[in-house]
Design an enzyme around this catalytic site. Structure first.
Site, PDB file in Angstrom:
ATOM      1  N   ASN A 103      37.324  31.626  -7.187  1.00  0.00           N
ATOM      2  CA  ASN A 103      38.149  30.570  -6.584  1.00  0.00           C
ATOM      3  C   ASN A 103      38.412  29.404  -7.523  1.00  0.00           C
ATOM      4  OD1 ASN A 103      35.380  29.967  -6.450  1.00  0.00           O
ATOM      5  ND2 ASN A 103      35.716  28.478  -4.820  1.00  0.00           N
TER       6      ASN A 103
ATOM      7  N   ARG B  95       0.803  -1.232   0.000  1.00  0.00           N
ATOM      8  CA  ARG B  95       0.000   0.000   0.000  1.00  0.00           C
ATOM      9  C   ARG B  95       0.835   1.282   0.000  1.00  0.00           C
ATOM     10  NH1 ARG B  95      -3.968   0.418   4.502  1.00  0.00           N
ATOM     11  NH2 ARG B  95      -3.056  -1.348   5.582  1.00  0.00           N
TER      12      ARG B  95
ATOM     13  N   ASN C 291      -3.015  -7.159  19.555  1.00  0.00           N
ATOM     14  CA  ASN C 291      -1.593  -7.477  19.550  1.00  0.00           C
ATOM     15  C   ASN C 291      -0.850  -6.396  18.769  1.00  0.00           C
ATOM     16  OD1 ASN C 291       0.914  -8.799  19.330  1.00  0.00           O
ATOM     17  ND2 ASN C 291       0.268  -9.905  17.488  1.00  0.00           N
TER      18      ASN C 291
END
Ligand code: UD1
Ligand code: MG
Length: 451
Positions: free
Chosen positions: A381, A13, A164
């Site tokens: 740089n 899902r 559970n």
């Protein structure tokens, strides 16, 4: 104890190619949360049962204290635990956790473990108003006798609200024996871990339960909706903890902490800020709205104004950053430094009281104290192949729109005239200007359009 984390299920899902347990909550995989909780219990052995999604789970979570056990095919929660059975140490009990239940508190697991003792089976259960989908705890005379899955339950059993959570702890030798006796004669033709309960009861082993402090501790993720819900619960908990510590949050519903946020006293955080990795906000720091701060240290009294992006940086005490400033990795600012809007600092040290208030780029540089970097100043740089250093010494003044072509050095107290393109070092204490002299040409006429 041994700990077995079940993480082989496919998470259909989620509608995603990423294995469910690798979906992030608060910036890290669901499974990483469970592993962190497991580690807090200092297990003797720590197993992760994986399967769906192939090797992605062990590849992502690899760590020296984890043993990965592959379950292929996935024939149920009992079958999953069976895969690790032979490696479980029988001298200690075994705790089963789910890789998709990320927010269980360590205290609840300690309570479960205490309830189990050394020779009982203990189940973490919760009472739900809507127990739909869960395995139900069937009791007789108050004593747990078995767990029945939703799909196998009678009408009467479906009325039971105690469910559970899936988290249980069992004496290991007995667990191995119960697992070996499981069958898949049930509605889903799976080997249910939950069937060990009836076996324990039949053998006269006591089955007890413990409850978590909050129901959300046991919520699992099966969909993006549930993932988003748990993310909010987790963020809300983090915000509450910060408030309790004394941090001011403009709105506790509008802060996201994806990692560890350490705050000193009297810190205040405006809305919509995101903190990632390890972030420290020292005493008296304020963070304006819509800032993203990752792996950074903000020292005492510094003000971070709205819309700043700060990553891998250290901001000195009483500095003022933003609005709209970007500090990149290696930005290291001293005390009372001001970095203003649309200024980017990367891999550079900027010493106390220096300022770059508008539209500048400072990269791979060492900047002294009390330096003023004008609007539009840029350190060049990068030559297309390599990065080079720029050094700007104390009290230098970098005029507006200067380009400092690295490697180059500006001496202390030097001034660069606006628009200078500096290709050689600028001597200390002097004005250096590289632009052409301004002239006015009286004879010049604007061109006109030809017909
Ligand atoms: C399970 C319990 C149910 C409980 C619920 C709580 C069983 C038989 N049922 O049901 O009593 O109320 O969790 O959420 O145990 N997994 C594997 N391998 C497998 C199957 C599952 O590793 O072959 C893992 C999953 O990745 C997941 C966990 O085990 O982390 C639970 O699996 P899931 O399919 O969600 O079990 P439920 O049917 O929800
Ligand atoms: Mg489930």
């Amino acid at each position: 104890m041994n700990i077995v984390i079940l993480a082989a299920g496919m998470g259909k899902r989620m509608n995603s190619d990423l294995p469910k347990v690798l979906h992030p909550l608060a910036g890290k995989p669901l499974l990483a949360h469970v592993i962190e909780t497991a580690r807090a219990l200092a297990p003797l052995k720590l197993f992760v049962v994986y399967g769906h999604g192939g090797e992605k789970v062990p590849q992502t979570m690899l760590a020296s204290d984890l043993a990965f056990v592959r379950q292929e095919p996935q024939l149920g929660t009992g079958h999953a635990v069976m895969q690790a059975a032979s490696q479980l140490d029988e001298s200690v009990p075994t705790l089963v956790l789910y890789g998709d239940v990320p927010l269980t508190a360590v205290a609840s697991l300690r309570r479960l473990s205490a309830a189990a003792g050394t020779d009982q089976l203990a189940i973490l259960t919760v009472d739900l108003d809507d127990p739909n989908g869960y395995g139900r705890i069937v009791r007789d005379d108050g004593r747990i006798v078995r767990i029945v899955e939703q799909k196998d339950a009678s009408k009467q059993e479906l009325m039971i609200g105690e469910v559970n959570t899936g988290i249980m702890i069992a004496p290991t030798a007995k667990l191995k024996h119960w697992l070996s006796a499981l069958s898949n004669r049930n509605a889903q033709e799976e080997y249910y871990l939950t069937d060990i309960v009836a076996q324990a009861v039949a053998e006269g082993v006591a089955v007890v339960s413990a409850q978590p402090d909050a129901v959300w501790e046991t919520l699992g993720v099966n969909s993006k909706v549930q993932l988003a819900e748990l993310e909010r619960i987790h963020q809300c908990n983090t915000a509450s903890m910060l408030l309790e510590q004394g941090v001011t949050l403009a709105d506790p519903a509008r802060i996201d902490v994806r990692g560890k946020l350490n705050c000193g006293r009297d810190v205040s955080i405006d809305v919509n800020c995101i903190f990632e990795g390890h972030v420290t906000l020292a005493d008296g720091v304020s963070v304006g709205a819509n800032c993203v701060i990752r792996d950074s240290k903000i020292l005492a009294g510094a003000q971070i104004r709205p819309f700043c992006h700060i990553d891998g940086a250290e901001v000195g005490a009483n500095s003022q950053i933003g609005p709209y400033a970007r500090l990149r990795p290696g930005a290291n600012l001293g005390e009372e430094v001001h970095i203003g809007n649309f200024v980017e600092i990367k891999n550079s040290r900027i010493a106390a009281q220096s300022k770059a208030n508008h539209l500048a780029y400072v990269g791979d540089s060492t900047v002294g104290s009390r330096v003023n970097i004008g609007a539009g100043a840029i350190t060049c740089n990068y030559d297309g192949a390599n990065k080079h250093q720029t050094v700007i010494e104390d009290d230098a003044f970098i005029g507006t729109n200067c380009e400092l072509v690295a490697p180059v050095r500006v001496g202390s107290g030097a001034t660069l005239g606006a628009g200078t393109t500096l290709t050689r070092d600028a001597p200390a204490g002097s004005l250096t200007v590289s632009r052409a002299k301004q002239v006015t040409i009286d004879t010049w006429k604007r061109p006109t359009k030809s017909k």
